[in-house]
Design a protein around this motif. Structure first.
Motif, PDB file in Angstrom:
ATOM      1  N   UNK A 116      27.763  -2.994  -3.388  1.00  0.00           N
ATOM      2  CA  UNK A 116      28.782  -3.960  -3.727  1.00  0.00           C
ATOM      3  C   UNK A 116      30.344  -3.255  -3.831  1.00  0.00           C
ATOM      4  N   UNK A 117      30.501  -2.140  -3.362  1.00  0.00           N
ATOM      5  CA  UNK A 117      31.902  -1.570  -3.395  1.00  0.00           C
ATOM      6  C   UNK A 117      31.993  -1.192  -4.350  1.00  0.00           C
ATOM      7  N   UNK A 118      31.296  -0.736  -5.340  1.00  0.00           N
ATOM      8  CA  UNK A 118      31.939  -0.317  -6.664  1.00  0.00           C
ATOM      9  C   UNK A 118      31.785   1.239  -6.633  1.00  0.00           C
ATOM     10  N   UNK A 119      32.614   1.940  -7.185  1.00  0.00           N
ATOM     11  CA  UNK A 119      32.483   3.385  -7.199  1.00  0.00           C
ATOM     12  C   UNK A 119      32.467   4.051  -8.668  1.00  0.00           C
ATOM     13  N   UNK A 120      31.598   5.048  -8.660  1.00  0.00           N
ATOM     14  CA  UNK A 120      31.299   5.534  -9.825  1.00  0.00           C
ATOM     15  C   UNK A 120      31.617   7.269  -9.849  1.00  0.00           C
ATOM     16  N   UNK A 121      32.549   7.590 -10.825  1.00  0.00           N
ATOM     17  CA  UNK A 121      32.556   8.940 -11.027  1.00  0.00           C
ATOM     18  C   UNK A 121      31.899   9.398 -12.229  1.00  0.00           C
ATOM     19  N   UNK A 122      30.967  10.226 -12.110  1.00  0.00           N
ATOM     20  CA  UNK A 122      30.181  10.691 -13.349  1.00  0.00           C
ATOM     21  C   UNK A 122      29.014   9.791 -13.813  1.00  0.00           C
ATOM     22  N   UNK A 123      29.038   8.571 -12.812  1.00  0.00           N
ATOM     23  CA  UNK A 123      27.796   7.571 -13.032  1.00  0.00           C
ATOM     24  C   UNK A 123      27.168   7.287 -11.857  1.00  0.00           C
ATOM     25  N   UNK A 124      26.009   7.030 -11.910  1.00  0.00           N
ATOM     26  CA  UNK A 124      25.223   6.706 -10.764  1.00  0.00           C
ATOM     27  C   UNK A 124      25.132   5.082 -10.635  1.00  0.00           C
ATOM     28  N   UNK A 125      25.617   4.388 -11.626  1.00  0.00           N
ATOM     29  CA  UNK A 125      25.308   2.853 -11.741  1.00  0.00           C
ATOM     30  C   UNK A 125      26.885   2.361 -12.278  1.00  0.00           C
ATOM     31  N   UNK A 126      27.758   2.459 -11.367  1.00  0.00           N
ATOM     32  CA  UNK A 126      28.902   1.689 -11.886  1.00  0.00           C
ATOM     33  C   UNK A 126      28.934   0.070 -11.658  1.00  0.00           C
ATOM     34  N   UNK A 127      29.321  -0.312 -12.839  1.00  0.00           N
ATOM     35  CA  UNK A 127      29.273  -1.949 -12.988  1.00  0.00           C
ATOM     36  C   UNK A 127      30.781  -2.522 -12.796  1.00  0.00           C
ATOM     37  N   UNK A 128      31.657  -1.610 -12.350  1.00  0.00           N
ATOM     38  CA  UNK A 128      33.110  -2.422 -11.982  1.00  0.00           C
ATOM     39  C   UNK A 128      33.403  -1.778 -10.765  1.00  0.00           C
ATOM     40  N   UNK A 129      34.469  -2.343 -10.132  1.00  0.00           N
ATOM     41  CA  UNK A 129      35.064  -1.670  -8.947  1.00  0.00           C
ATOM     42  C   UNK A 129      35.343  -0.118  -9.057  1.00  0.00           C
TER      43      UNK A 129
END
Length: 105
Positions: free
Chosen positions: A36-49
């Protein structure tokens, strides 16, 4: 795979069919990106960009740019000298359609 500065193995890999990331070698993924293009730092399930699980440090090493349409939405930390407080600002558009750095207090 590569070794970080401490000799820990790290690698970029596929977590699932829709998520890839960087494995930190310490039992978790430190950075992921989803289909979906979301990036997570320290999380595997980013809910935002961009979703960061932890603090975000503003530590500019270059001069603050002029506030323009190209920098709209940019946050900036100006570090005060001894006896002068730091300032956090955001570049935002005014009702007059001009751009200014606004202090966040």
């Amino acid at each position: 795979m590569w070794l970080d500065g401490t000799g820990t193995s790290q690698f970029i890999g596929s977590i699932s069919a829709s998520t890839v990331g960087i494995y930190n070698g310490a039992g978790s993924w430190s950075f992921v990106t989803t289909s979906a293009g979301n990036v997570g730092i320290g999380t595997m399930t980013p809910g935002e960009a961009l979703e960061v699980n932890g603090g975000v440090r503003l530590n500019p090493k270059v001069p603050k740019p002029a506030c323009t349409a190209a920098h709209r939405g940019t946050f900036w930390l100006t570090q005060g000298e001894a006896g002068i407080q730091d300032e956090v600002e955001v570049c935002a558009k005014t009702a007059a359609d001009t751009y200014v750095w606004r202090r966040i207090s």
